[in-house]
Design a protein around this motif. Structure first.
Motif, mmCIF file in Angstrom:
data_model
loop_
_atom_site.group_PDB
_atom_site.id
_atom_site.type_symbol
_atom_site.label_atom_id
_atom_site.label_comp_id
_atom_site.label_asym_id
_atom_site.label_seq_id
_atom_site.Cartn_x
_atom_site.Cartn_y
_atom_site.Cartn_z
ATOM 1 N N GLN A 89 -114.219 -0.678 -11.912
ATOM 2 C CA GLN A 89 -113.175 0.161 -11.339
ATOM 3 C C GLN A 89 -112.671 1.184 -12.363
ATOM 4 O OE1 GLN A 89 -112.267 0.775 -8.436
ATOM 5 N NE2 GLN A 89 -110.071 0.675 -8.016
ATOM 6 N N ILE A 90 -112.491 0.748 -13.608
ATOM 7 C CA ILE A 90 -112.072 1.657 -14.680
ATOM 8 C C ILE A 90 -113.076 2.802 -14.817
ATOM 9 C CG2 ILE A 90 -111.803 1.846 -17.199
ATOM 10 C CD1 ILE A 90 -110.793 -1.110 -17.100
ATOM 11 N N ASP A 91 -114.350 2.460 -14.776
ATOM 12 C CA ASP A 91 -115.417 3.454 -14.904
ATOM 13 C C ASP A 91 -115.401 4.438 -13.730
ATOM 14 O OD1 ASP A 91 -118.376 3.973 -16.189
ATOM 15 O OD2 ASP A 91 -118.434 4.137 -14.002
ATOM 16 N N GLN A 92 -115.249 3.929 -12.537
ATOM 17 C CA GLN A 92 -115.265 4.789 -11.348
ATOM 18 C C GLN A 92 -114.061 5.733 -11.332
ATOM 19 O OE1 GLN A 92 -115.679 2.649 -7.654
ATOM 20 N NE2 GLN A 92 -115.348 4.452 -6.384
ATOM 21 N N ILE A 93 -112.908 5.223 -11.735
ATOM 22 C CA ILE A 93 -111.712 6.068 -11.789
ATOM 23 C C ILE A 93 -111.901 7.215 -12.775
ATOM 24 C CG2 ILE A 93 -109.315 6.103 -12.599
ATOM 25 C CD1 ILE A 93 -108.989 3.349 -11.273
ATOM 26 N N ALA A 94 -112.500 6.915 -13.932
ATOM 27 C CA ALA A 94 -112.758 7.965 -14.924
ATOM 28 C C ALA A 94 -113.602 9.080 -14.326
ATOM 29 C CB ALA A 94 -113.448 7.372 -16.148
ATOM 30 N N GLU A 95 -114.567 8.701 -13.516
ATOM 31 C CA GLU A 95 -115.478 9.683 -12.921
ATOM 32 C C GLU A 95 -114.798 10.492 -11.825
ATOM 33 O OE1 GLU A 95 -119.784 9.678 -10.577
ATOM 34 O OE2 GLU A 95 -119.210 8.000 -11.848
ATOM 35 N N HIS A 114 -107.946 10.638 -20.400
ATOM 36 C CA HIS A 114 -107.434 11.975 -20.671
ATOM 37 C C HIS A 114 -107.858 12.898 -19.526
ATOM 38 C CE1 HIS A 114 -106.104 11.456 -24.916
ATOM 39 N NE2 HIS A 114 -106.938 10.432 -24.845
ATOM 40 N N GLY A 115 -107.123 14.000 -19.363
ATOM 41 C CA GLY A 115 -107.509 15.000 -18.380
ATOM 42 C C GLY A 115 -107.200 14.606 -16.948
ATOM 43 N N ILE A 116 -106.050 13.987 -16.711
ATOM 44 C CA ILE A 116 -105.650 13.604 -15.357
ATOM 45 C C ILE A 116 -104.753 14.706 -14.792
ATOM 46 C CG2 ILE A 116 -104.570 11.842 -13.912
ATOM 47 C CD1 ILE A 116 -104.792 9.964 -16.424
ATOM 48 N N LEU A 117 -105.133 15.295 -13.696
ATOM 49 C CA LEU A 117 -104.277 16.271 -13.040
ATOM 50 C C LEU A 117 -103.086 15.557 -12.397
ATOM 51 C CD1 LEU A 117 -106.952 18.556 -11.331
ATOM 52 C CD2 LEU A 117 -105.714 18.968 -13.466
ATOM 53 N N LYS A 118 -101.992 16.263 -12.289
ATOM 54 C CA LYS A 118 -100.756 15.648 -11.780
ATOM 55 C C LYS A 118 -100.961 15.017 -10.411
ATOM 56 C CE LYS A 118 -97.215 18.243 -10.512
ATOM 57 N NZ LYS A 118 -95.998 19.104 -10.561
ATOM 58 N N ARG A 119 -101.706 15.678 -9.555
ATOM 59 C CA ARG A 119 -101.904 15.151 -8.198
ATOM 60 C C ARG A 119 -102.713 13.856 -8.183
ATOM 61 N NH1 ARG A 119 -105.333 19.779 -8.223
ATOM 62 N NH2 ARG A 119 -107.555 19.236 -8.143
ATOM 63 N N ASN A 120 -103.411 13.571 -9.297
ATOM 64 C CA ASN A 120 -104.244 12.361 -9.358
ATOM 65 C C ASN A 120 -103.546 11.181 -10.021
ATOM 66 O OD1 ASN A 120 -106.455 13.523 -8.074
ATOM 67 N ND2 ASN A 120 -107.314 14.305 -9.986
ATOM 68 N N LEU A 121 -102.329 11.382 -10.512
ATOM 69 C CA LEU A 121 -101.640 10.293 -11.203
ATOM 70 C C LEU A 121 -101.434 9.079 -10.297
ATOM 71 C CD1 LEU A 121 -98.940 12.235 -13.244
ATOM 72 C CD2 LEU A 121 -100.695 10.709 -14.198
ATOM 73 N N LYS A 122 -100.859 9.317 -9.131
ATOM 74 C CA LYS A 122 -100.552 8.188 -8.243
ATOM 75 C C LYS A 122 -101.822 7.498 -7.742
ATOM 76 C CE LYS A 122 -97.419 6.948 -4.471
ATOM 77 N NZ LYS A 122 -96.326 7.441 -3.604
ATOM 78 N N PRO A 123 -102.847 8.234 -7.282
ATOM 79 C CA PRO A 123 -104.089 7.544 -6.887
ATOM 80 C C PRO A 123 -104.716 6.759 -8.032
ATOM 81 C CG PRO A 123 -104.078 9.798 -6.056
ATOM 82 C CD PRO A 123 -102.896 9.689 -6.964
ATOM 83 N N LEU A 128 -106.012 1.400 -10.407
ATOM 84 C CA LEU A 128 -105.978 0.353 -11.429
ATOM 85 C C LEU A 128 -105.311 -0.911 -10.904
ATOM 86 C CD1 LEU A 128 -105.046 2.339 -14.680
ATOM 87 C CD2 LEU A 128 -107.275 1.391 -14.053
ATOM 88 N N TYR A 129 -104.260 -0.733 -10.124
ATOM 89 C CA TYR A 129 -103.517 -1.888 -9.637
ATOM 90 C C TYR A 129 -104.332 -2.719 -8.642
ATOM 91 C CZ TYR A 129 -99.235 -4.535 -8.890
ATOM 92 O OH TYR A 129 -98.287 -5.539 -8.866
ATOM 93 N N GLN A 130 -105.302 -2.080 -8.005
ATOM 94 C CA GLN A 130 -106.179 -2.811 -7.087
ATOM 95 C C GLN A 130 -106.948 -3.916 -7.801
ATOM 96 O OE1 GLN A 130 -108.689 0.080 -5.172
ATOM 97 N NE2 GLN A 130 -107.004 1.000 -4.024
ATOM 98 N N VAL A 131 -107.183 -3.744 -9.118
ATOM 99 C CA VAL A 131 -107.889 -4.774 -9.887
ATOM 100 C C VAL A 131 -106.949 -5.418 -10.909
ATOM 101 C CG1 VAL A 131 -110.229 -3.918 -9.552
ATOM 102 C CG2 VAL A 131 -108.824 -2.965 -11.403
ATOM 103 N N LYS A 132 -105.655 -5.443 -10.558
ATOM 104 C CA LYS A 132 -104.623 -6.140 -11.337
ATOM 105 C C LYS A 132 -104.442 -5.563 -12.738
ATOM 106 C CE LYS A 132 -105.362 -10.447 -8.793
ATOM 107 N NZ LYS A 132 -105.672 -11.896 -8.858
ATOM 108 N N LEU A 133 -104.532 -4.245 -12.850
ATOM 109 C CA LEU A 133 -104.251 -3.554 -14.100
ATOM 110 C C LEU A 133 -103.092 -2.598 -13.877
ATOM 111 C CD1 LEU A 133 -107.876 -2.662 -15.301
ATOM 112 C CD2 LEU A 133 -106.418 -4.528 -16.121
#
Length: 567
Positions: A89-95, A114-123, A128-133
């Motif tokens: 999940q961490i890997d997929q989110i990075a992509e 790094h490089g997270i656009l503001k609109r992508n913060l909440k998703p 991450l929380y889906q896999v208890k992170l």
């Protein structure tokens, strides 16, 4: 005489409604990629910072565009242990949700994007929380990610120590529900703000960030001396855990030219039994809460509180908060501060493979496919990954029958790093440019190239087999723990660094400045001369840091208040 004015952050925290501020409105604002100024401080408590790409800052300014604002988010992972569904999940989110499609392991045994656009913060946070992170309190004036020795040899002791890192982290989490409301759509509290409580932190939280590490001697891979609070595991004589020596007052951040700021080593307060661990963890933090400097943030860390109060007074205040006394400290010894690379078999017959990651960066490039390799291994591996405090990763708990497959996959994706020198394997670099707003010079992008030149000099003088702990940071804030390195370079300006020598290779002595504001040509000339002397004059098994102290290039520093002393 008028009273001192509190630092601006203190008022901000009080007025934030327990870390909510106007974050919801800031993130929803489509006009800008940034968040409001006050909210930039509050985001840290939620685990992320606002940054911009400094490589293109001037170009965008000339085009009359605002800086390219993106965000860095750091996860909270006590002890650095990740299971394989989590890693995928961490890997997929990075992509999918970052500009860089990379993962970076940090010196606090976790990862950041790094490089997270503001609109992508909440998703991203939801993903991450889906896999208890989560990223709760990964930054800000609170207790941050709790580190623990990555030690596969003493299996039972390592397991207990990791469990305690999780317990301490959970116990010291802020109680506000702001994170869950803002990012995970929990129903908002309808009660007035003063009904919600922070029983330990209070409305002003801590004066500054607070860091904790748990170490298992003789391994000091978490650099306990760099932490506000540390626990040193003491064995019970049967391979189990008897309790901890409790230490306080370590930290490495400083400010160039300000002798009132300095790195400092942790001081031992005493021994605590296992059942008292959480009480003393909370008590040390509360002592810092009550006595830390809330006027000058440069002197707000626990190290200054301990120095200003004195160790005995700090201990007494901690015991009063805990409602119990420390026992006399137990004996211990550290022998190393680095990772153990390659395969290691533990006491239960499981195998663990530690891989070197240059500056902790997990990305595919023209040299190797690190990110793809770790993703593909995660699809078949039955154990977990353990992130180390030295920016490396361990493929942990490999059954003997699976060892050959894992090794072959590591070779296939260029993960083994057998070409790296002992100096490179013992190196750390902070992120610095282009994303860190505090960086004065390059670090992550430059140190590997500089070490390649060190390697040439080391081979020339016949000391290429020596492990020399070498670290670089873009500024003196200490993120890469430079002041505990045998050789360190701290950014002073573009292409210029202060050069430090003399730590001991096991994390129990500070280094000291040797040369100020020098560039690569002078750095290489100095290293050439010192390595030549080291090859000719060293004693048997003498480490580089001990050698430069013995011959008088720098003085040994065991108290940060002597860090600025003249050599």
């Amino acid at each position: 005489m008028s009273e001192k004015k509190l630092a601006a952050n203190e008022y901000l925290k009080v007025n934030s409604n327990y870390l909510r501020g106007t974050l919801e409105e800031s993130v929803a604002n489509p006009v800008t990629g940034a968040v409001a100024d006050d909210d930039t401080q509050l985001t840290k408590f939620h685990g992320f910072y606002m940054q911009d790409d400094r490589d293109i800052r001037n170009e965008r300014k000339q085009q009359k565009l605002e800086p390219k604002h993106t965000f860095m988010l750091r996860a909270r992972i006590p002890g650095g242990v990740i299971d394989m569904p989590q890693w995928l999940q961490i890997d997929q989110i990075a992509e999918e949700l970052t500009d860089y499609n990379s993962i970076r392991l940090t010196t606090r045994q976790t990862f950041q994007y790094h490089g997270i656009l503001k609109r992508n913060l909440k998703p991203l946070i939801k993903g991450l929380y889906q896999v208890k992170l989560d990223s709760i309190a990964a930054c800000g004036d609170v207790n941050r990610n709790v580190m623990a020795t990555t030690n596969p040899i003493q299996t039972q002791l390592q397991k207990e120590v990791h469990e305690w890192s999780v317990k301490i982290s959970e116990h010291l989490l802020p109680k506000t529900r702001a994170y869950f409301e803002l990012w995970l759509d929990e129903e908002k509290l309808e009660t007035p703000a003063d009904v919600e409580q922070e029983p330990v932190y209070g409305k002003t939280y801590l004066p500054r960030k607070f860091k904790i590490a748990v170490a298992v001697p003789p391994y000091n891979d978490v650099d306990i001396s760099a932490n506000d609070l540390s626990f040193i595991a003491i064995e019970d004589g049967n391979g189990g855990l008897a309790g901890f020596n409790v230490c306080a007052g370590g930290g490495l951040g400083s400010t160039h030219g300000d002798v009132n700021t300095y790195p400092q080593l942790t001081r031992v307060l005493g021994f605590c039994k296992l059942e008292d661990t959480l009480d003393f963890a909370q008590a040390v933090m509360m002592t810092q809460r009550d006595n830390g400097n809330r006027y000058d943030r440069k002197r707000a860390r626990t190290k200054y509180t301990v120095d200003d109060m004195g160790v005995d007074a700090f201990r007494e205040a901690t015991e009063k908060h805990a409602g119990k006394k420390f026992e006399p400290a137990r004996d211990y010894e550290f022998t190393s501060q680095g990772d153990r690379f390659g395969w290691v078999e533990d006491m239960n017959g499981k195998w663990h493979l530690t891989l070197f990651l240059e500056a902790g960066r997990i990305v595919d490039d023209e040299r190797r496919t690190i990110k793809t390799g770790l993703r593909e291994i995660a699809k078949v591996h039955k154990g977990e990954y353990r992130m180390t405090a030295n920016q490396n990763i361990m493929i942990a708990n490999v059954a003997a029958e699976d060892k050959a497959q894992i090794e072959e996959m590591c070779k296939q994706y260029g993960l083994l790093g057998t070409e790296h020198s002992p100096i490179m394997l013992n190196s750390i670099a902070c992120v610095a440019l282009p994303t860190c707003a505090l960086a004065m010079a390059e670090s992550e992008r430059y140190l590997p190239r500089l070490i390649e030149k060190f390697d040439v000099l080391a081979e020339k003088h016949g000391v290429g087999d020596q492990e020399i702990v070498t670290r670089m940071t873009g500024c003196p804030n200490g993120c890469g723990r430079p002041f505990l390195a045998e050789v360190a370079f701290v950014g002073k300006g573009p292409g210029k660094y202060n050069m430090y020598l003399g730590a001991d290779g096991k994390g129990t002595r500070l280094n000291q400045m040797y040369r100020e504001n020098i560039g690569e040509e002078e750095i290489l000339a100095e290293m050439d001369t010192i390595l030549e002397r080291y090859s000719k004059e060293r004693e048997q098994d003498e480490r580089f840091g001990d050698f430069v102290v013995r011959i008088g290039l720098v003085k040994p520093v065991y108290d940060g208040r002597e860090f600025h002393a003249t050599n």
